[in-house]
Design a protein around this motif. Sequence first.
Motif, PDB file in Angstrom:
ATOM      1  N   ALA A 224       0.835  -1.201   0.000  1.00  0.00           N
ATOM      2  CA  ALA A 224       0.000   0.000   0.000  1.00  0.00           C
ATOM      3  C   ALA A 224       0.873   1.256   0.000  1.00  0.00           C
ATOM      4  CB  ALA A 224      -0.909  -0.007   1.223  1.00  0.00           C
TER       5      ALA A 224
ATOM      6  N   ASP B 164      -3.968   4.685   0.432  1.00  0.00           N
ATOM      7  CA  ASP B 164      -4.287   3.262   0.280  1.00  0.00           C
ATOM      8  C   ASP B 164      -4.605   2.618   1.625  1.00  0.00           C
ATOM      9  OD1 ASP B 164      -3.790   3.595  -2.357  1.00  0.00           O
ATOM     10  OD2 ASP B 164      -1.883   2.498  -2.390  1.00  0.00           O
TER      11      ASP B 164
ATOM     12  N   THR C  99      -4.736  -1.158   3.515  1.00  0.00           N
ATOM     13  CA  THR C  99      -4.401  -2.583   3.460  1.00  0.00           C
ATOM     14  C   THR C  99      -5.489  -3.369   4.180  1.00  0.00           C
ATOM     15  OG1 THR C  99      -2.034  -2.109   3.460  1.00  0.00           O
ATOM     16  CG2 THR C  99      -2.697  -4.350   4.024  1.00  0.00           C
TER      17      THR C  99
ATOM     18  N   ILE D 207      -5.422  -4.633  -1.248  1.00  0.00           N
ATOM     19  CA  ILE D 207      -5.226  -3.193  -1.065  1.00  0.00           C
ATOM     20  C   ILE D 207      -6.354  -2.441  -1.760  1.00  0.00           C
ATOM     21  CG2 ILE D 207      -3.690  -1.232  -1.476  1.00  0.00           C
ATOM     22  CD1 ILE D 207      -1.385  -3.238  -1.673  1.00  0.00           C
TER      23      ILE D 207
END
Length: 345
Positions: free
Chosen positions: A64, A70, A72, A83
Amino acid sequence: MIMKQKIVRIALVVAMMATSGIGANAQLNGLLNAAKNAAKKKVTEVVEQEVKNQLDPMKNLPKADPKAGDVTLYYTSGNRLGIWHPKTRTLDRFVQTPDEKWTTETYIFNSDGSVSFGSGNHAGELKSDGSMSSTKTKGIKFNPSNNEVTHNGEWVGKVGDDGSVYMFNEKMIYGDKAFDKDVECFVLFNTIASDDLINEYKEKYKKIVQQNQEQRERQLNDLKAAQKNDAGGSKLWKGGSVVGELRANGEVWIGGSRRGSFENGRIRVGGSFEGELLSDGNVRKGGSIVGKIDGNGKVWLGGSIVGEVRSNGDIVKGGSVIGKSQPAGDRRKIAVIYFFGFWAL
């Protein structure tokens, strides 16, 4: 850079000690040993981490990017699931190929509510009203007002505020931070679960609910029976004849005379207290624990089961029914009367 700074600091300390004279060599040796041990520890940690990285079967999968926001995702086992990329509204889900190698399967969440694979093939739908489907699952709906999930109209789980997703009351997946709850729901119920798996969980959940209901009903019935029995007391039988009575107020009557009583756990014999019936079923007599009546009415003396007061009121000793309490009443108090010799029946 950090190691260079440490060396500079050591050199400065060495210079200062050289001017002070006394104990300089000993202090220098101590600093050098400390630096040597720290370097050795650092090398060991690096080697151990490298070994872990080499043994990790998912080491080549993407990581990520925190700067991109992002998220995870993990299974409850702690293994990475995939992700979520919020900027592109894509999910990289990690899956194993038939030859047990790990690869990435991409889901694209389009603005029109459709979900497609990275290849462009149709993967499912996630509509604005919370209803969703996929090639694996149909009839899933997420309700944002209460965070609950239904399958064909039946409750099957929920999405937590912390990024966790539950199937019924079992936590199945979670993110390192919360994101779009409808997408979280889609990940579990439409990319991992299937209709068959959800139906299997439904049956297990229904059995658990039924067992809990039956247990509550038994407990309620037992409580009602105990209250009813306590209200009228119990007649004590032995050898086919009534020999005494345990009254609702805790008084013990033998042969038509009041011989004692149970008073807040204490056992009165005549005019004095001779023992106790403790809340855990242990019986104290003359200052010592002499036995116990367990939750099933079994009577223990000297580490062995010597008898039982059954739920129907039967008094069992040495494998034979020697008497009866009618109604069954408080089984522990009945056991004290029959087995512990406070009163002669």
